[in-house]
Write a protein that holds these residues in place. Structure first.
Motif, PDB file in Angstrom:
ATOM      1  N   PHE A   1       0.828  -1.205   0.000  1.00  0.00           N
ATOM      2  CA  PHE A   1       0.000   0.000   0.000  1.00  0.00           C
ATOM      3  C   PHE A   1       0.866   1.261   0.000  1.00  0.00           C
ATOM      4  CE2 PHE A   1      -2.477   3.327   2.169  1.00  0.00           C
ATOM      5  CZ  PHE A   1      -3.614   3.336   1.385  1.00  0.00           C
ATOM      6  N   ILE A   2       1.915   1.257   0.839  1.00  0.00           N
ATOM      7  CA  ILE A   2       2.830   2.396   0.870  1.00  0.00           C
ATOM      8  C   ILE A   2       3.714   2.348  -0.369  1.00  0.00           C
ATOM      9  CG2 ILE A   2       4.698   3.506   2.140  1.00  0.00           C
ATOM     10  CD1 ILE A   2       2.010   3.678   3.554  1.00  0.00           C
ATOM     11  N   GLY A   3       3.691   3.391  -1.134  1.00  0.00           N
ATOM     12  CA  GLY A   3       4.476   3.471  -2.364  1.00  0.00           C
ATOM     13  C   GLY A   3       3.687   3.035  -3.574  1.00  0.00           C
ATOM     14  N   GLY A   4       3.080   1.842  -3.504  1.00  0.00           N
ATOM     15  CA  GLY A   4       2.334   1.347  -4.652  1.00  0.00           C
ATOM     16  C   GLY A   4       1.004   2.038  -4.843  1.00  0.00           C
ATOM     17  N   VAL A   5       0.348   2.411  -3.733  1.00  0.00           N
ATOM     18  CA  VAL A   5      -0.945   3.074  -3.812  1.00  0.00           C
ATOM     19  C   VAL A   5      -0.822   4.526  -3.370  1.00  0.00           C
ATOM     20  CG1 VAL A   5      -3.343   3.062  -3.001  1.00  0.00           C
ATOM     21  CG2 VAL A   5      -2.161   0.901  -3.459  1.00  0.00           C
ATOM     22  N   THR A   6      -0.402   4.731  -2.146  1.00  0.00           N
ATOM     23  CA  THR A   6      -0.271   6.092  -1.627  1.00  0.00           C
ATOM     24  C   THR A   6       1.192   6.509  -1.573  1.00  0.00           C
ATOM     25  OG1 THR A   6      -0.812   7.578   0.209  1.00  0.00           O
ATOM     26  CG2 THR A   6      -0.172   5.341   0.796  1.00  0.00           C
ATOM     27  N   ARG A   7       1.414   7.802  -1.695  1.00  0.00           N
ATOM     28  CA  ARG A   7       2.762   8.349  -1.531  1.00  0.00           C
ATOM     29  C   ARG A   7       2.898   9.037  -0.163  1.00  0.00           C
ATOM     30  NH1 ARG A   7       4.831   8.235  -6.837  1.00  0.00           N
ATOM     31  NH2 ARG A   7       4.213   6.132  -7.473  1.00  0.00           N
ATOM     32  N   VAL A   8       1.873   8.904   0.662  1.00  0.00           N
ATOM     33  CA  VAL A   8       1.954   9.425   2.021  1.00  0.00           C
ATOM     34  C   VAL A   8       2.959   8.573   2.788  1.00  0.00           C
ATOM     35  CG1 VAL A   8       0.672   9.851   4.155  1.00  0.00           C
ATOM     36  CG2 VAL A   8      -0.421  10.245   1.940  1.00  0.00           C
ATOM     37  N   PRO A   9       3.906   9.181   3.506  1.00  0.00           N
ATOM     38  CA  PRO A   9       4.886   8.387   4.268  1.00  0.00           C
ATOM     39  C   PRO A   9       4.204   7.467   5.264  1.00  0.00           C
ATOM     40  CG  PRO A   9       5.560  10.693   4.172  1.00  0.00           C
ATOM     41  CD  PRO A   9       4.167  10.627   3.627  1.00  0.00           C
ATOM     42  N   VAL A  10       4.773   6.281   5.460  1.00  0.00           N
ATOM     43  CA  VAL A  10       4.159   5.305   6.348  1.00  0.00           C
ATOM     44  C   VAL A  10       4.002   5.854   7.759  1.00  0.00           C
ATOM     45  CG1 VAL A  10       6.348   4.168   6.983  1.00  0.00           C
ATOM     46  CG2 VAL A  10       4.185   2.880   7.056  1.00  0.00           C
ATOM     47  N   GLU A  11       4.948   6.722   8.182  1.00  0.00           N
ATOM     48  CA  GLU A  11       4.845   7.292   9.529  1.00  0.00           C
ATOM     49  C   GLU A  11       3.575   8.125   9.674  1.00  0.00           C
ATOM     50  OE1 GLU A  11       7.408   7.763   7.492  1.00  0.00           O
ATOM     51  OE2 GLU A  11       9.044   6.564   8.371  1.00  0.00           O
ATOM     52  N   ASP A  12       3.195   8.835   8.613  1.00  0.00           N
ATOM     53  CA  ASP A  12       1.983   9.654   8.663  1.00  0.00           C
ATOM     54  C   ASP A  12       0.733   8.795   8.653  1.00  0.00           C
ATOM     55  OD1 ASP A  12       3.687  11.799   8.630  1.00  0.00           O
ATOM     56  OD2 ASP A  12       3.231  12.415   6.574  1.00  0.00           O
ATOM     57  N   VAL A  13       0.746   7.711   7.846  1.00  0.00           N
ATOM     58  CA  VAL A  13      -0.402   6.808   7.808  1.00  0.00           C
ATOM     59  C   VAL A  13      -0.638   6.190   9.182  1.00  0.00           C
ATOM     60  CG1 VAL A  13      -1.318   4.667   6.819  1.00  0.00           C
ATOM     61  CG2 VAL A  13      -0.127   6.315   5.347  1.00  0.00           C
ATOM     62  N   VAL A  14       0.421   5.729   9.803  1.00  0.00           N
ATOM     63  CA  VAL A  14       0.318   5.105  11.122  1.00  0.00           C
ATOM     64  C   VAL A  14      -0.119   6.116  12.167  1.00  0.00           C
ATOM     65  CG1 VAL A  14       1.674   4.039  12.966  1.00  0.00           C
ATOM     66  CG2 VAL A  14       1.919   3.243  10.605  1.00  0.00           C
ATOM     67  N   ARG A  15       0.432   7.322  12.103  1.00  0.00           N
ATOM     68  CA  ARG A  15       0.033   8.371  13.054  1.00  0.00           C
ATOM     69  C   ARG A  15      -1.467   8.624  12.967  1.00  0.00           C
ATOM     70  NH1 ARG A  15       1.325  13.875  10.793  1.00  0.00           N
ATOM     71  NH2 ARG A  15      -0.614  13.289   9.741  1.00  0.00           N
ATOM     72  N   ASP A  16      -1.985   8.681  11.751  1.00  0.00           N
ATOM     73  CA  ASP A  16      -3.417   8.927  11.582  1.00  0.00           C
ATOM     74  C   ASP A  16      -4.249   7.761  12.117  1.00  0.00           C
ATOM     75  OD1 ASP A  16      -2.637  11.258  10.377  1.00  0.00           O
ATOM     76  OD2 ASP A  16      -3.109  10.618   8.333  1.00  0.00           O
ATOM     77  N   MET A  17      -3.781   6.530  11.872  1.00  0.00           N
ATOM     78  CA  MET A  17      -4.525   5.361  12.336  1.00  0.00           C
ATOM     79  C   MET A  17      -4.633   5.318  13.857  1.00  0.00           C
ATOM     80  SD  MET A  17      -5.650   3.256   9.942  1.00  0.00           S
ATOM     81  CE  MET A  17      -5.665   1.625  10.682  1.00  0.00           C
TER      82      MET A  17
END
Length: 311
Positions: free
Chosen positions: A38-54
């Motif tokens: 998902f990270i890179g292939g779908v979204t370009r949002v950094p994984v740290e930001d995705v996890v922070r939001d979750m």
């Protein structure tokens, strides 16, 4: 580490418990997102930001506030209601709803979902916060493990596009809802101009085959399109046609969408920072009023915030 919500109600933790190990939970989630592509292939949002939001308490508090607002508009007092969240992810809305807002809220999340690490994190948080183990149950929306007419509110946010059978999920939600209860479903509108998973502009009602070619232009993984249910207003109309007279539709989310367009009053979660830049450009270019006029007539509101009362 999740930020504390300003002006939050109640307490964040039971008094005898320490802060969770957010870094360890974040690593667990990060592995799931990276391994899935998902990270890179779908979204370009950094994984740290995705996890922070979750894991964000502030984001969960926003969802609780929106749930309360919509329920109040429908004449349902969320503070006195029994609530089910379909698709709880890491469980933050259930956790915050119970520990900080005093809600009687329950959740379901499947163990074999898109990212299996989310339920693992959810279980760890439930244990840490001293909540009952069944606060979030391992179950799918197509087979909700509760009797008929069990809840005053059934709520789901950004889940319906990922399930195996979205119509069956709504059928089940309707089954467990009490007469007079509120069904509240937030879902991306594929009849609009925005796709939030990829974080890109979208062509309204684009079929999956064309969508896969389209996302390739952005260097993204087209196979993810196959995992999405491309839901729009006509899709809901067809589902409602299967249940004539059983629901009173209260809202589609237009007023929220218009307010967000006019005021830029929406968060920067995930790829929404890109959406906010696009809306800011519309403001500066003087195209806001024509855009709102067209959006209203062509049902471009996104997300769809479907609110209906069971008769």
């Amino acid at each position: 580490m999740p930020e504390a919500a300003a002006g939050q109600e109640g307490r964040t933790l039971p008094p005898d418990r320490e802060t969770p190990d957010w870094e360890e939970l974040g690593r667990l989630l990060s592995r799931g997102y990276i391994d899935s592509g998902f990270i890179g292939g779908v979204t370009r949002v950094p994984v740290e930001d995705v996890v922070r939001d979750m894991l964000s308490e502030a984001r969960a508090d926003e969802q609780v506030a929106e749930l309360r607002r919509t329920a109040a508009a429908a004449g349902v007092d969320a503070d006195k209601a029994r609530i089910l969240e379909v698709g709880s992810g890491c469980g933050m809305t259930v956790l915050r709803g119970r520990t900080a807002h005093g809600l009687d809220i329950h959740g379901i999340e499947p163990s074999m979902g898109e990212y299996s690490s989310t339920l693992d994190v959810c279980r760890r948080l439930i244990d840490h916060y001293g909540l009952p183990a069944d606060a979030v149950q391992d179950a799918t929306g197509e087979a909700i493990p509760f009797p008929d007419a069990s809840f005053d509110i059934v709520y789901s946010s950004n889940v319906l596009e990922h399930v195996g059978d979205p119509a069956a999920v709504l059928d089940e939600a309707l089954r467990v809802l009490k007469p007079g209860g509120l069904l509240l479903v937030v879902v991306p509108n594929y009849g609009s101009w925005w796709e939030g998973h990829y974080g890109i502009l979208w062509l309204p009602r684009m079929p999956a085959g064309l969508a896969k070619l389209y996302v390739r232009l952005f260097g993204r993984d087209p196979s993810y399109v196959d995992t999405l249910n491309l839901i729009d207003r006509p899709w809901f109309d067809r589902w409602l046609g299967r249940h004539p007279g059983r629901l009173e539709v209260l809202d589609w989310g237009w007023s929220v969408f218009e307010q967000r367009l006019r005021t830029l009053g929406f968060g920067d979660w995930a790829a929404l920072s890109v959406a906010k830049r696009i809306v800011t450009f519309v403001h500066r270019s003087g195209l806001l009023e024509p855009a709102i006029w067209l959006a209203r007539r062509l049902h471009w509101e996104t997300p769809i915030i479907f609110a209906a009362r069971k008769r």
